[in-house]
Design a protein around this motif. Structure first.
Motif, PDB file in Angstrom:
ATOM      1  N   ALA A  70      48.216  34.466  41.744  1.00 28.88           N
ATOM      2  CA  ALA A  70      49.372  35.323  41.491  1.00 28.88           C
ATOM      3  C   ALA A  70      49.330  36.547  42.398  1.00 28.88           C
ATOM      4  O   ALA A  70      48.273  37.149  42.604  1.00 28.88           O
ATOM      5  N   GLY A  71      50.491  36.875  42.913  1.00 26.48           N
ATOM      6  CA  GLY A  71      50.624  38.077  43.714  1.00 26.48           C
ATOM      7  C   GLY A  71      50.808  39.288  42.817  1.00 26.48           C
ATOM      8  O   GLY A  71      51.349  39.188  41.718  1.00 26.48           O
ATOM      9  N   GLY A  98      47.598  42.948  45.713  1.00 28.54           N
ATOM     10  CA  GLY A  98      47.195  41.780  46.490  1.00 28.54           C
ATOM     11  C   GLY A  98      47.240  40.520  45.646  1.00 28.54           C
ATOM     12  O   GLY A  98      47.828  40.501  44.567  1.00 28.54           O
ATOM     13  N   TRP A  99      46.591  39.484  46.136  1.00 24.13           N
ATOM     14  CA  TRP A  99      46.598  38.179  45.474  1.00 24.13           C
ATOM     15  C   TRP A  99      45.341  38.011  44.642  1.00 24.13           C
ATOM     16  O   TRP A  99      44.245  38.330  45.075  1.00 24.13           O
ATOM     17  N   ARG A 100      45.531  37.467  43.414  1.00 28.69           N
ATOM     18  CA  ARG A 100      44.438  37.266  42.478  1.00 28.69           C
ATOM     19  C   ARG A 100      44.390  35.797  42.060  1.00 28.69           C
ATOM     20  O   ARG A 100      45.419  35.136  41.999  1.00 28.69           O
ATOM     21  N   VAL A 101      43.195  35.327  41.749  1.00 25.07           N
ATOM     22  CA  VAL A 101      43.003  33.952  41.304  1.00 25.07           C
ATOM     23  C   VAL A 101      42.443  33.997  39.891  1.00 25.07           C
ATOM     24  O   VAL A 101      41.587  34.823  39.581  1.00 25.07           O
ATOM     25  N   GLY A 102      42.950  33.106  39.056  1.00 23.34           N
ATOM     26  CA  GLY A 102      42.493  33.046  37.673  1.00 23.34           C
ATOM     27  C   GLY A 102      42.716  31.672  37.076  1.00 23.34           C
ATOM     28  O   GLY A 102      43.027  30.714  37.779  1.00 23.34           O
ATOM     29  N   SER A 103      42.584  31.596  35.762  1.00 30.14           N
ATOM     30  CA  SER A 103      42.717  30.334  35.047  1.00 30.14           C
ATOM     31  C   SER A 103      43.266  30.588  33.650  1.00 30.14           C
ATOM     32  O   SER A 103      42.979  31.630  33.049  1.00 30.14           O
ATOM     33  N   THR A 129      39.323  40.036  41.960  1.00 25.44           N
ATOM     34  CA  THR A 129      39.780  41.264  42.588  1.00 25.44           C
ATOM     35  C   THR A 129      40.902  40.905  43.561  1.00 25.44           C
ATOM     36  O   THR A 129      40.800  39.908  44.277  1.00 25.44           O
ATOM     37  N   PRO A 130      41.980  41.688  43.606  1.00 20.17           N
ATOM     38  CA  PRO A 130      43.081  41.375  44.527  1.00 20.17           C
ATOM     39  C   PRO A 130      42.627  41.398  45.989  1.00 20.17           C
ATOM     40  O   PRO A 130      41.807  42.235  46.382  1.00 20.17           O
ATOM     41  N   VAL A 131      43.158  40.459  46.767  1.00 17.74           N
ATOM     42  CA  VAL A 131      42.864  40.378  48.204  1.00 17.74           C
ATOM     43  C   VAL A 131      44.173  40.247  48.977  1.00 17.74           C
ATOM     44  O   VAL A 131      45.200  39.849  48.427  1.00 17.74           O
ATOM     45  N   ALA A 132      44.115  40.537  50.254  1.00 19.09           N
ATOM     46  CA  ALA A 132      45.272  40.387  51.135  1.00 19.09           C
ATOM     47  C   ALA A 132      45.628  38.910  51.288  1.00 19.09           C
ATOM     48  O   ALA A 132      44.768  38.026  51.177  1.00 19.09           O
ATOM     49  N   TRP A 133      46.903  38.647  51.570  1.00 16.81           N
ATOM     50  CA  TRP A 133      47.383  37.281  51.774  1.00 16.81           C
ATOM     51  C   TRP A 133      46.551  36.566  52.833  1.00 16.81           C
ATOM     52  O   TRP A 133      46.160  35.414  52.658  1.00 16.81           O
ATOM     53  N   SER A 134      46.258  37.229  53.941  1.00 23.27           N
ATOM     54  CA  SER A 134      45.523  36.588  55.041  1.00 23.27           C
ATOM     55  C   SER A 134      44.134  36.131  54.590  1.00 23.27           C
ATOM     56  O   SER A 134      43.682  35.051  54.971  1.00 23.27           O
ATOM     57  N   LEU A 135      43.454  36.923  53.775  1.00 23.42           N
ATOM     58  CA  LEU A 135      42.135  36.530  53.274  1.00 23.42           C
ATOM     59  C   LEU A 135      42.252  35.374  52.291  1.00 23.42           C
ATOM     60  O   LEU A 135      41.443  34.437  52.325  1.00 23.42           O
ATOM     61  N   LEU A 136      43.251  35.397  51.431  1.00 21.61           N
ATOM     62  CA  LEU A 136      43.476  34.290  50.499  1.00 21.61           C
ATOM     63  C   LEU A 136      43.700  32.989  51.259  1.00 21.61           C
ATOM     64  O   LEU A 136      43.081  31.965  50.959  1.00 21.61           O
TER      65      LEU A 136
END
Length: 129
Positions: free
Chosen positions: A75-76, A80-85, A94-101
């Motif tokens: 989810a944005g 930044g972008w976060r990953v979860g379940s 922790t949120p990261v930039a689109w390019s790193l995701l």
């Protein structure tokens, strides 16, 4: 693979029958660990998402043929972008930039493709990210 030769197996069988351990980490904290996760399906779906017009604008939720919806979510947010379940609905990376995701997704997909190849199966059914 259900008694099928991999080159004769339909796409859905390849996606569902290739499993591996999947762990989702945020630094030293493990958010998720699944022993028999359909990693080929996740790699396939993530590649489809990256190649879609919504990539970078819309969120991702794994809609698996064999796992619970939302088992993997991306989810944005303003940060930044976060990953979860859905298994831990209030826990996110922790949120990261689109390019790193995108870079991390590409590494994951390449790893799955390499693992599929090591099984003697042509990984072409999982598109290059």
């Amino acid at each position: 693979m259900r008694g099928l030769i991999p080159c004769e197996a339909p796409l859905e069988v390849l996606l569902l029958d290739i499993h591996a351990e999947l762990s989702l980490w945020d630094d030293e904290y493990r958010l998720l660990c699944e022993d028999m996760f359909p990693v080929a399906e996740l790699a396939y779906r993530l590649t489809q998402w990256l190649q879609s017009p919504d990539a970078g604008a819309g969120d991702f939720e794994l809609e698996s043929m064999s796992a619970d919806p939302g088992l993997i979510r991306i989810a944005g947010s303003d940060e930044g972008w976060r990953v979860g379940s859905v298994l831990e609905p209030d826990v996110w990376t922790t949120p990261v930039a689109w390019s790193l995701l995108v870079e991390e997704i590409r590494k994951f997909v390449q790893s799955v493709r390499a693992g599929v190849g090591a099984l003697g199966i042509d990984p072409a059914f999982i598109p290059e990210p």
